[in-house]
Design an enzyme around this catalytic site. Sequence first.
Site, PDB file in Angstrom:
ATOM      1  N   PRO A 250      29.705  15.724  17.633  1.00 15.04           N
ATOM      2  CA  PRO A 250      29.176  15.620  18.998  1.00 15.04           C
ATOM      3  C   PRO A 250      28.346  14.366  19.201  1.00 15.04           C
ATOM      4  O   PRO A 250      27.136  14.437  19.290  1.00 15.04           O
ATOM      5  CB  PRO A 250      28.330  16.884  19.129  1.00 15.04           C
ATOM      6  CG  PRO A 250      27.866  17.166  17.733  1.00 15.04           C
ATOM      7  CD  PRO A 250      28.968  16.701  16.828  1.00 15.04           C
ATOM      8  N   CYS A 251      29.008  13.254  19.286  1.00 15.04           N
ATOM      9  CA  CYS A 251      28.264  11.999  19.439  1.00 15.04           C
ATOM     10  C   CYS A 251      27.430  12.034  20.706  1.00 15.04           C
ATOM     11  O   CYS A 251      26.421  11.370  20.801  1.00 15.04           O
ATOM     12  CB  CYS A 251      29.207  10.818  19.484  1.00 15.04           C
ATOM     13  SG  CYS A 251      30.909  11.259  19.407  1.00 15.04           S
TER      14      CYS A 251
END
Length: 103
Positions: free
Chosen positions: A57-58
């Site tokens: 989940p950048c």
Amino acid sequence: MKKSFNEQCYEILRKVPKGKVTTYKAIAEKLNSKAYRQVGRAMNKNPCGFLSGGNVPCHRVVGSNGKLVGFAHGLKKKEEMLKEEGVSIINGKVDLGKYKFEL
DNA sequence: CGGTTGACCAAGT
DNA sequence: GACTTGGCCAACC
């Protein structure tokens, strides 16, 4: 077998639960380094994984002060996604006091 | 192997 | 308050 700095960033990022965020700085510090830039660079260079089926989940990573910095898709999109996760974005910033995930 | 780069950060102007 | 400079460190060319 030691993973690359970049891969270690992904590992930590994967640990961030939904509705929480972390900072580039925190990640770098966790890796016992100060290569804040290297963390972000890793995301941009690599396909962020989460878009490709991986769980990285950048978009849950924000700047040192909870401020949204950079994002391949655009910060706007990043805000939208975080809001979907339950994180309130105020003035383009995240309330770290409530949403920052302690690694 | 040397130099550039980069989704940063902090401080200075 | 916005912009510039220097510094940090690993990956990339």
